[in-house]
Design a protein around this motif. Sequence first.
Motif, PDB file in Angstrom:
ATOM      1  N   GLN A  13      -3.293  -3.271  -5.145  1.00 16.26           N
ATOM      2  CA  GLN A  13      -4.658  -2.772  -5.298  1.00 16.26           C
ATOM      3  C   GLN A  13      -5.247  -2.409  -3.941  1.00 16.26           C
ATOM      4  OE1 GLN A  13      -6.869  -5.761  -7.486  1.00 16.26           O
ATOM      5  NE2 GLN A  13      -6.416  -4.742  -9.424  1.00 16.26           N
ATOM      6  N   ALA A  14      -6.202  -1.517  -3.968  1.00 13.27           N
ATOM      7  CA  ALA A  14      -6.898  -1.150  -2.732  1.00 13.27           C
ATOM      8  C   ALA A  14      -7.481  -2.400  -2.076  1.00 13.27           C
ATOM      9  CB  ALA A  14      -7.995  -0.145  -3.036  1.00 13.27           C
ATOM     10  N   GLY A  15      -7.322  -2.466  -0.768  1.00 11.25           N
ATOM     11  CA  GLY A  15      -7.758  -3.636  -0.019  1.00 11.25           C
ATOM     12  C   GLY A  15      -6.685  -4.680   0.165  1.00 11.25           C
ATOM     13  N   GLY A  16      -5.588  -4.535  -0.541  1.00 12.01           N
ATOM     14  CA  GLY A  16      -4.502  -5.490  -0.458  1.00 12.01           C
ATOM     15  C   GLY A  16      -3.574  -5.219   0.709  1.00 12.01           C
ATOM     16  N   SER A  17      -2.486  -6.001   0.746  1.00 13.67           N
ATOM     17  CA  SER A  17      -1.535  -5.933   1.851  1.00 13.67           C
ATOM     18  C   SER A  17      -0.102  -5.864   1.327  1.00 13.67           C
ATOM     19  CB  SER A  17      -1.662  -7.163   2.752  1.00 13.67           C
ATOM     20  OG  SER A  17      -2.949  -7.239   3.334  1.00 13.67           O
ATOM     21  N   LEU A  18       0.732  -5.268   2.119  1.00 10.33           N
ATOM     22  CA  LEU A  18       2.180  -5.252   1.876  1.00 10.33           C
ATOM     23  C   LEU A  18       2.875  -5.315   3.227  1.00 10.33           C
ATOM     24  CD1 LEU A  18       2.894  -2.466  -0.801  1.00 10.33           C
ATOM     25  CD2 LEU A  18       3.267  -4.917  -1.075  1.00 10.33           C
ATOM     26  N   ARG A  19       4.081  -5.866   3.226  1.00  7.34           N
ATOM     27  CA  ARG A  19       4.908  -5.825   4.431  1.00  7.34           C
ATOM     28  C   ARG A  19       6.224  -5.163   4.091  1.00  7.34           C
ATOM     29  NH1 ARG A  19       7.491 -10.440   8.416  1.00  7.34           N
ATOM     30  NH2 ARG A  19       8.905 -10.738   6.647  1.00  7.34           N
ATOM     31  N   LEU A  20       6.491  -4.072   4.756  1.00  5.40           N
ATOM     32  CA  LEU A  20       7.759  -3.384   4.600  1.00  5.40           C
ATOM     33  C   LEU A  20       8.746  -3.880   5.651  1.00  5.40           C
ATOM     34  CD1 LEU A  20       6.570   0.298   4.058  1.00  5.40           C
ATOM     35  CD2 LEU A  20       6.764  -1.565   2.394  1.00  5.40           C
ATOM     36  N   SER A  21      10.002  -3.913   5.252  1.00  9.52           N
ATOM     37  CA  SER A  21      11.073  -4.279   6.173  1.00  9.52           C
ATOM     38  C   SER A  21      12.075  -3.142   6.238  1.00  9.52           C
ATOM     39  CB  SER A  21      11.784  -5.548   5.720  1.00  9.52           C
ATOM     40  OG  SER A  21      10.897  -6.650   5.674  1.00  9.52           O
TER      41      SER A  21
END
Length: 125
Positions: A13-21
């Motif tokens: 959702q907008a405002g959230g976070s993700l970490r790509l590797s």
Amino acid sequence: QVQLVESGGGLVQAGGSLRLSCAASGRTFSSYAMGWFRQSPGKEREFVGAITYSGGSPYYADSVKGRFTISRDNAKNTVYLQMNSLKPEDTAVYYCAAARWGSSFQTNTYEYDSWGQGTQVTVSS
């Protein structure tokens, strides 16, 4: 050249976070500057950010500055893209790329030697 595999994409959702590797094969990972790019349907692939082979001096596109952070762990042959405060306009396929002895100021796709297959990031409003 190195082989690159991205992971960590998904729906948020907008405002959230993700970490790509981005995991790299080969024993020369520490000699590569690593960049992140993204591409939305109908648009050209655009620069997101990059980091030098030593991990210093990350450089970011204005659109993500202050929200995204690039880091790398040369012992694990991995580069990361931490994405915070995500917006719907961040929706794209994200690619990592490698440039031998490159700098973090390489913002053009032709400056990179190797590319991953991409991972989809979708940000819902």
